[in-house]
Design an enzyme around this catalytic site. Structure first.
Site, PDB file in Angstrom:
ATOM      1  N   LYS A  54       1.975  10.089   4.597  1.00  0.00           N
ATOM      2  CA  LYS A  54       0.602   9.767   3.712  1.00  0.00           C
ATOM      3  C   LYS A  54      -0.987   9.920   4.781  1.00  0.00           C
ATOM      4  CE  LYS A  54       4.256   7.190   1.801  1.00  0.00           C
ATOM      5  NZ  LYS A  54       5.240   5.501   2.015  1.00  0.00           N
ATOM      6  N   GLN A  98       5.274  -0.088   4.515  1.00  0.00           N
ATOM      7  CA  GLN A  98       6.678   0.562   3.950  1.00  0.00           C
ATOM      8  C   GLN A  98       8.202  -0.051   3.970  1.00  0.00           C
ATOM      9  OE1 GLN A  98       6.434   4.017   3.954  1.00  0.00           O
ATOM     10  NE2 GLN A  98       8.531   3.840   3.141  1.00  0.00           N
ATOM     11  N   ASP A 121       0.549   0.410  -3.644  1.00  0.00           N
ATOM     12  CA  ASP A 121       1.986   0.739  -3.959  1.00  0.00           C
ATOM     13  C   ASP A 121       1.957   0.387  -5.998  1.00  0.00           C
ATOM     14  OD1 ASP A 121       2.961   2.907  -2.789  1.00  0.00           O
ATOM     15  OD2 ASP A 121       4.254   0.843  -1.253  1.00  0.00           O
TER      16      ASP A 121
END
Ligand code: NAP
Length: 307
Positions: A54, A98, A121
């Site tokens: 990322k 994460q 997200d």
């Protein structure tokens, strides 16, 4: 198989990234540089790889990124403090935590703390609510990427029978909602579904997100279906690879050289001959997820500044 039947996630992701890069360049002219901050708790090697890719994607597109690495022993309060700090930092546009978190930390409670305006997200309940209502602010990246793949590869969704295998908050449920809002007739399957193959065979578009290597076999797929394989598994057991990719196969050759290969939830060897279009693993859904995250981060940067 005929390569033209492959749904080329890598190529579509590359086009999405070019568009994001153009937006980043435009924002740069007014002094804005979108920034994504990732929080990585513990030392799960796969998570470290995902966060690393990322960060690389951000750099390649001209965006800023930071990774906040915390030890596996981090307490809930310490993690909460970091998230609050990132929420309050005007330089930060996107905050991603994460997953999975170490077992002593409650993922749901942690994700609830992320500012919905920075929740790239799309996991915060406020963003889930907007998605359910058909007006997504940040659609979760993997299903968002799959919708872009279908749209850009010319796969009609409207009016078609779609079946999603998997009902997680991250993939299955938002996937089903996005398909529903795109006017598909959607069925969601899960581990308690009776006679999975009978249901999935009805699908004109089948999305496999069950987290089970090779679960979807020829008997699960109707002739001419479009098959999207979200599953990603690093398989280190030769018997499994040989069962899914009987010799002689390129996959088995790669395994013999490297000792591991990536496989999906779909038994590609047996399903591909029945499918009208199908995603490979790797090179299918994986790159789209990252491209979607980049698009969401630029969107966050714009929305926060009212652009
Ligand atoms: P997850 O949270 O483990 O959810 C799996 C879902 O599949 C659950 O709803 C489960 O049902 C269902 N399921 C499991 N076994 C099944 C079976 N035999 N028959 C029918 N349904 C079954 O996984 P996830 O996070 O959604 O991820 C799914 C897969 O996608 C994983 O392989 C993951 O690595 C991959 N993934 C890939 C990307 C990417 O970028 N390509 C991104 C995210 C995830 P229950 O609800 O009844 O337990």
């Amino acid at each position: 198989m005929d390569e033209s039947r492959l749904l080329d996630g890598s190529a579509v992701a590359a086009r999405m990234q070019e568009e994001v890069a153009a937006e980043v360049a435009e924002l740069a002219r007014s002094g804005v540089r979108p920034r994504l901050d990732a929080v990585l708790v513990g030392d799960d090697p796969a998570s470290a790889v995902y966060v690393g890719s990322k960060g690389k994607a951000c750099a390649a597109l001209g965006m800023a990124s930071r990774t906040h690495r915390l030890p596996a022993t981090t307490t809930r309060l310490e993690l909460e403090e970091l998230i609050r700090r990132l929420n309050d930092d005007p330089e930060v546009d996107g905050v991603l935590v994460q997953l999975p978190l170490p077992a002593h930390l409650d993922s749901r409670a942690v994700l609830d703390l992320v500012d919905p305006a920075k929740d790239v997200d799309g996991f915060h309940p406020a963003n889930v609510g907007l998605l359910v209502q058909g007006r997504p602010r940040f659609a979760p990246c993997t299903p968002f990427g799959v919708m872009e793949l279908l749209r850009r590869e010319g796969v009609e969704v409207r009016g078609r029978r779609a079946v999603v295998v998997g009902r997680s908050d991250i993939v299955g449920k938002p996937m089903a909602l996005l398909m529903l809002h795109a006017h598909a007739t959607v069925t969601v399957c899960h581990s308690r579904t009776r006679d999975l193959a009978a249901v999935t065979r009805q699908a004109e578009i089948l999305v496999a997100a069950a987290g089970q290597p090779g679960l979807i076999g020829a008997e699960h797929v109707g002739e001419g279906a479009v098959v999207v394989d979200v599953g990603i598994h690093r398989v280190t057991d030769r018997d499994t690879v040989e069962r899914l990719f009987p010799a002689p196969s390129r996959k088995l050759d790669v395994f013999d050289r490297k000792g591991a290969v990536l496989v999906g939830d779909v038994d590609f060897t047996r399903v591909a001959p029945r499918a009208a279009r199908i995603t490979p693993v790797p090179g299918g859904v994986g790159p789209l997820t990252i491209a979607a995250l980049m698009a969401n981060t630029v969107r966050a940067a714009r929305l926060r500044r009212g652009r």
